[in-house]
Design a protein around this motif. Structure first.
Motif, PDB file in Angstrom:
ATOM      1  N   ALA A  87       7.276  14.312  11.087  1.00  0.00           N
ATOM      2  CA  ALA A  87       6.856  14.300   9.680  1.00  0.00           C
ATOM      3  C   ALA A  87       7.465  13.127   8.919  1.00  0.00           C
ATOM      4  CB  ALA A  87       7.253  15.618   9.018  1.00  0.00           C
ATOM      5  N   ARG A  88       8.552  12.581   9.433  1.00  0.00           N
ATOM      6  CA  ARG A  88       9.215  11.461   8.758  1.00  0.00           C
ATOM      7  C   ARG A  88       8.573  10.120   9.102  1.00  0.00           C
ATOM      8  NH1 ARG A  88      15.100  12.311  11.016  1.00  0.00           N
ATOM      9  NH2 ARG A  88      13.799  12.421  12.893  1.00  0.00           N
ATOM     10  N   TYR A  89       7.659  10.096  10.043  1.00  0.00           N
ATOM     11  CA  TYR A  89       7.001   8.846  10.431  1.00  0.00           C
ATOM     12  C   TYR A  89       6.206   8.323   9.236  1.00  0.00           C
ATOM     13  CZ  TYR A  89       4.782   5.516  13.653  1.00  0.00           C
ATOM     14  OH  TYR A  89       4.369   4.374  14.302  1.00  0.00           O
ATOM     15  N   PRO A  90       6.349   7.022   8.907  1.00  0.00           N
ATOM     16  CA  PRO A  90       5.709   6.501   7.684  1.00  0.00           C
ATOM     17  C   PRO A  90       4.186   6.552   7.722  1.00  0.00           C
ATOM     18  CG  PRO A  90       6.692   4.731   9.001  1.00  0.00           C
ATOM     19  CD  PRO A  90       7.164   6.010   9.590  1.00  0.00           C
ATOM     20  N   THR A  91       3.615   7.123   6.685  1.00  0.00           N
ATOM     21  CA  THR A  91       2.166   7.304   6.611  1.00  0.00           C
ATOM     22  C   THR A  91       1.422   5.978   6.687  1.00  0.00           C
ATOM     23  OG1 THR A  91       2.479   9.296   5.275  1.00  0.00           O
ATOM     24  CG2 THR A  91       0.300   8.269   5.210  1.00  0.00           C
ATOM     25  N   LEU A  92       1.893   4.971   5.947  1.00  0.00           N
ATOM     26  CA  LEU A  92       1.192   3.684   5.940  1.00  0.00           C
ATOM     27  C   LEU A  92       1.141   3.056   7.324  1.00  0.00           C
ATOM     28  CD1 LEU A  92       2.194   1.786   2.657  1.00  0.00           C
ATOM     29  CD2 LEU A  92       0.014   2.834   3.247  1.00  0.00           C
ATOM     30  N   LEU A  93       2.169   3.301   8.125  1.00  0.00           N
ATOM     31  CA  LEU A  93       2.214   2.695   9.458  1.00  0.00           C
ATOM     32  C   LEU A  93       1.168   3.307  10.385  1.00  0.00           C
ATOM     33  CD1 LEU A  93       3.868   0.406  10.580  1.00  0.00           C
ATOM     34  CD2 LEU A  93       5.491   2.063  11.504  1.00  0.00           C
ATOM     35  N   THR A  94       0.799   4.560  10.139  1.00  0.00           N
ATOM     36  CA  THR A  94      -0.234   5.187  10.974  1.00  0.00           C
ATOM     37  C   THR A  94      -1.616   4.581  10.728  1.00  0.00           C
ATOM     38  OG1 THR A  94      -0.758   6.937   9.367  1.00  0.00           O
ATOM     39  CG2 THR A  94       1.039   7.368  10.928  1.00  0.00           C
ATOM     40  N   ARG A  95      -1.759   3.815   9.654  1.00  0.00           N
ATOM     41  CA  ARG A  95      -3.058   3.268   9.284  1.00  0.00           C
ATOM     42  C   ARG A  95      -3.307   1.867   9.824  1.00  0.00           C
ATOM     43  NH1 ARG A  95      -2.546   5.268   2.975  1.00  0.00           N
ATOM     44  NH2 ARG A  95      -2.551   7.516   3.421  1.00  0.00           N
ATOM     45  N   PRO A  99       0.149   1.275  15.722  1.00  0.00           N
ATOM     46  CA  PRO A  99       1.451   1.809  15.309  1.00  0.00           C
ATOM     47  C   PRO A  99       2.323   2.096  16.523  1.00  0.00           C
ATOM     48  CG  PRO A  99      -0.232   3.504  15.159  1.00  0.00           C
ATOM     49  CD  PRO A  99      -0.949   2.227  15.459  1.00  0.00           C
ATOM     50  N   PRO A 100       3.611   1.871  16.435  1.00  0.00           N
ATOM     51  CA  PRO A 100       4.486   2.123  17.582  1.00  0.00           C
ATOM     52  C   PRO A 100       4.661   3.616  17.839  1.00  0.00           C
ATOM     53  CG  PRO A 100       5.786   1.502  15.672  1.00  0.00           C
ATOM     54  CD  PRO A 100       4.345   1.325  15.287  1.00  0.00           C
ATOM     55  N   PRO A 101       4.857   4.010  19.101  1.00  0.00           N
ATOM     56  CA  PRO A 101       5.060   5.434  19.394  1.00  0.00           C
ATOM     57  C   PRO A 101       6.398   5.963  18.898  1.00  0.00           C
ATOM     58  CG  PRO A 101       5.343   4.124  21.374  1.00  0.00           C
ATOM     59  CD  PRO A 101       4.817   3.194  20.330  1.00  0.00           C
ATOM     60  N   MET A 102       7.402   5.061  18.800  1.00  0.00           N
ATOM     61  CA  MET A 102       8.738   5.472  18.389  1.00  0.00           C
ATOM     62  C   MET A 102       9.301   4.495  17.368  1.00  0.00           C
ATOM     63  SD  MET A 102      10.044   8.258  19.713  1.00  0.00           S
ATOM     64  CE  MET A 102      11.654   7.871  19.029  1.00  0.00           C
ATOM     65  N   LEU A 103      10.125   5.029  16.471  1.00  0.00           N
ATOM     66  CA  LEU A 103      10.933   4.204  15.580  1.00  0.00           C
ATOM     67  C   LEU A 103      12.393   4.603  15.750  1.00  0.00           C
ATOM     68  CD1 LEU A 103       8.767   4.292  12.315  1.00  0.00           C
ATOM     69  CD2 LEU A 103       8.998   2.377  13.920  1.00  0.00           C
ATOM     70  N   ARG A 217       7.488  -7.431  15.193  1.00  0.00           N
ATOM     71  CA  ARG A 217       8.257  -7.056  14.006  1.00  0.00           C
ATOM     72  C   ARG A 217       7.470  -7.355  12.738  1.00  0.00           C
ATOM     73  NH1 ARG A 217      12.642 -11.039  11.634  1.00  0.00           N
ATOM     74  NH2 ARG A 217      10.635 -12.108  11.429  1.00  0.00           N
ATOM     75  N   ASN A 218       6.813  -8.526  12.700  1.00  0.00           N
ATOM     76  CA  ASN A 218       6.084  -8.935  11.493  1.00  0.00           C
ATOM     77  C   ASN A 218       4.967  -7.958  11.144  1.00  0.00           C
ATOM     78  OD1 ASN A 218       7.767 -11.143  11.415  1.00  0.00           O
ATOM     79  ND2 ASN A 218       6.271 -12.564  12.278  1.00  0.00           N
ATOM     80  N   ARG A 219       4.295  -7.416  12.157  1.00  0.00           N
ATOM     81  CA  ARG A 219       3.203  -6.473  11.869  1.00  0.00           C
ATOM     82  C   ARG A 219       3.765  -5.185  11.271  1.00  0.00           C
ATOM     83  NH1 ARG A 219       4.489  -3.992  16.401  1.00  0.00           N
ATOM     84  NH2 ARG A 219       3.606  -1.949  16.881  1.00  0.00           N
ATOM     85  N   LEU A 220       4.995  -4.798  11.657  1.00  0.00           N
ATOM     86  CA  LEU A 220       5.615  -3.605  11.073  1.00  0.00           C
ATOM     87  C   LEU A 220       6.002  -3.848   9.619  1.00  0.00           C
ATOM     88  CD1 LEU A 220       7.902  -2.057  13.844  1.00  0.00           C
ATOM     89  CD2 LEU A 220       5.486  -1.646  13.353  1.00  0.00           C
ATOM     90  N   ILE A 221       6.523  -5.039   9.335  1.00  0.00           N
ATOM     91  CA  ILE A 221       6.868  -5.368   7.950  1.00  0.00           C
ATOM     92  C   ILE A 221       5.632  -5.217   7.067  1.00  0.00           C
ATOM     93  CG2 ILE A 221       7.607  -7.212   6.394  1.00  0.00           C
ATOM     94  CD1 ILE A 221       9.338  -8.301   8.684  1.00  0.00           C
ATOM     95  N   ALA A 222       4.519  -5.793   7.524  1.00  0.00           N
ATOM     96  CA  ALA A 222       3.268  -5.689   6.757  1.00  0.00           C
ATOM     97  C   ALA A 222       2.747  -4.258   6.740  1.00  0.00           C
ATOM     98  CB  ALA A 222       2.214  -6.626   7.355  1.00  0.00           C
ATOM     99  N   GLY A 223       2.857  -3.556   7.868  1.00  0.00           N
ATOM    100  CA  GLY A 223       2.310  -2.213   7.974  1.00  0.00           C
ATOM    101  C   GLY A 223       3.037  -1.174   7.146  1.00  0.00           C
ATOM    102  N   LEU A 224       4.316  -1.390   6.892  1.00  0.00           N
ATOM    103  CA  LEU A 224       5.095  -0.452   6.086  1.00  0.00           C
ATOM    104  C   LEU A 224       4.868  -0.635   4.587  1.00  0.00           C
ATOM    105  CD1 LEU A 224       8.507  -0.670   7.987  1.00  0.00           C
ATOM    106  CD2 LEU A 224       7.165   1.416   7.691  1.00  0.00           C
ATOM    107  N   SER A 225       4.278  -1.751   4.197  1.00  0.00           N
ATOM    108  CA  SER A 225       4.284  -2.162   2.794  1.00  0.00           C
ATOM    109  C   SER A 225       2.890  -2.110   2.154  1.00  0.00           C
ATOM    110  CB  SER A 225       4.833  -3.593   2.692  1.00  0.00           C
ATOM    111  OG  SER A 225       6.095  -3.699   3.347  1.00  0.00           O
TER     112      SER A 225
END
Length: 377
Positions: A87-95, A99-103, A217-225
């Motif tokens: 449930a703590r997995y960031p919603t924006l990252l799922t879109r 998205p990575p399987p683990m953080l 890493r760069n795609r995660l920065i964009a994906g979280l924001s």
């Protein structure tokens, strides 16, 4: 004993030849890595999975030492393993598409679901760009946005530090395992970020720094924001990739323009030509991303320090004359000497004072330029 389901996610994250795109195909097909692990090779083939996924081992024996290392790392109180079904997995990252399987996170997991603005740019940034990044980040953090960047030297560090300067929240996305730190010079900064936000990576423990991991890493920065702001970037800067990944994900991409003669901002200008928003103040960033934020919009502080003030009352007549003789493009000392009609000693003294007050920044080869601190007459 560790949760078997969690171990299955850790196993998936460590499968050789299986990256985030393939792991997404696996989860789409099977719903959970345990079901995938139990499936036969023929069943995997029937789902159209890539060869590396079809031939993935059914047991965790070969990967168990790494999984055990992940679990040991997470034993400390401020460390967290966050799987896709958590449930703590960031919603924006799922879109995003991959998205990575683990953080793997150190700090506060709640930071990942806070409204975030990404700020990126050059590692070898100019002094003026560092100052701009710090001011923008401080203002944005003061409105309640979490400032997200990549912990690199230059603009990334300035963005994190600007947010921390106003007791704001900040997230650093790393390209290494959670037990590694790059660059080492940012160890103290990383500790501050963990106390006031989070350090997060998709790479398992033991993963060393590698050039090929920075695009991930760069795609995660964009994906979280909700949006990505590029402060200063040359034509080939990796930060441009972060902005283009933001556009690809349907997020806002913004860039701060600069002099047409400055090679350090050619990437920003290219972004703007390709559809990124041109922004000149932190308040404009809020205007661009406000519609994308779930819940209350960020509350703007009463004054935006990144907007150009016009009050020159603290300067004397000669200092104002020097600023008026300068453009925002770099200008040679000798050219400024002729325009201002001063002696070299007096001009040097005035430039030093203006540099200390943040009104002028030295450039290479004996050039100077006005900063954005004062708009002038």
């Amino acid at each position: 004993m560790a949760d078997r389901a969690l171990e299955a996610w850790l196993w998936l994250a460590r499968l050789p030849g299986v990256g985030p795109r393939t792991s997404t195909l696996i989860i789409d097909a099977y719903g959970h890595p345990e079901a995938f692990r139990a499936a036969s090779e023929a069943d995997r083939a029937a789902h159209g999975l890539p060869r590396a996924a079809m031939r993935a081992p059914h047991d965790a024996v070969s990967l168990q030492p790494g999984i055990d290392a992940d679990l040991r790392w997470a034993e400390a109180g401020d460390r967290h393993l966050i799987a896709r079904d958590d449930a703590r997995y960031p919603t924006l990252l799922t879109r995003i598409g991959d998205p990575p399987p683990m953080l793997y996170l150190r700090g506060d997991p709640d930071a990942l679901n806070e409204p975030q603005i990404a700020m990126v740019g050059a590692r070898n940034a100019s002094e003026n760009a560092i100052h701009i990044a710090e001011e923008f980040a401080a203002y944005l953090a003061a409105t309640g946005l979490t400032v997200t960047s990549g912990l690199a030297l230059g603009i990334d560090s300035a963005a994190h530090e600007g947010a921390l300067a106003v007791q704001g929240r900040t997230v650093a996305v790393m390209a290494t395992g959670p037990d590694r730190l790059y660059p080492r010079d940012n160890e103290a900064l990383a500790d501050q970020i963990a106390d006031n936000g989070a350090l997060v990576t998709e790479m398992p423990t033991g993963t060393p720094v590698s050039r090929g991991l920075f695009p991930r890493r760069n795609r995660l920065i964009a994906g979280l924001s909700v949006g990505t702001l590029v402060v200063e970037a040359g034509r080939h800067s990796g930060s441009l990739e972060t902005a283009y990944r933001a556009i690809e994900a349907g997020r806002e991409a913004m860039a701060i323009p600069g002099s047409i003669h400055n090679p350090r901002v050619k990437g920003c200008h290219a972004l703007i030509r390709n559809g990124a928003r041109l922004v000149e103040s932190a308040r404009q960033v809020i205007e661009e991303v406000g519609h994308a934020i779930d819940g209350p919009a960020p509350s703007a502080p009463p004054a935006d320090p990144t907007a150009d003030p016009t009050d020159w009352t603290a300067l004397d007549a000669r200092e104002i004359a020097v600023l008026e003789a300068m453009d925002h493009d770099p200008i040679a000392f000798d050219t400024l000497l002729q325009r201002a009609s001063l002696t070299p000693d007096i001009l040097s003294s005035i430039l030093l004072k203006l540099e200390l007050s943040g009104d002028v920044a030295p450039c290479s080869s004996g050039y100077y330029m006005r900063t954005s601190n004062r708009a002038g007459g």
